[in-house]
Motif scaffolding. Sequence first.
Motif, short mmCIF file in Angstrom:
data_model
loop_
_atom_site.label_atom_id
_atom_site.label_comp_id
_atom_site.label_asym_id
_atom_site.label_seq_id
_atom_site.Cartn_x
_atom_site.Cartn_y
_atom_site.Cartn_z
N LEU A 56 5.23 -8.87 9.52
CA LEU A 56 4.35 -8.40 8.45
C LEU A 56 5.13 -7.39 7.64
O LEU A 56 5.73 -6.47 8.22
N LYS A 67 0.51 -6.43 1.47
CA LYS A 67 0.75 -6.88 2.84
C LYS A 67 1.05 -8.38 2.81
O LYS A 67 0.25 -9.15 2.30
N ALA A 69 2.23 -11.50 5.29
CA ALA A 69 2.56 -12.10 6.58
C ALA A 69 3.71 -13.07 6.30
O ALA A 69 3.62 -13.90 5.39
#
Length: 119
Positions: A56, A67, A69
Amino acid sequence: MKPEDRRHFSRIHFASAAQLITVDARLDVQVLDLSLQGALLTLPQPVKLEAGEPCLLALRLGDATVKMAAELAHVKADQVGLQCRCIDLESISHLRRLVEMNLGSSKLLERELKALLAA
């Protein structure tokens, strides 16, 4: 053909601190460049990371945090390339705005967004 010749997304140079969170570590890293599909980072110290590991990326942009992933696409010495696997709507909106400001072309950005959605 070089890997950068196969890129479908424009990369923007963006020097900023961020955090890279893996299964085993939380690292303060330096972002070198960003795209809608990933990032290139510099690691602060040697760390054992393997391509294919999930991670992440957390990047502060003013009052917001992007953010992403991702998966470690490649690890070479003190640099790590990330490939985005999932990003929330708020984060992609902030990243889109940043990329658009740096590209200077809304048409190019729209083409890249369509490619991202098609992938």
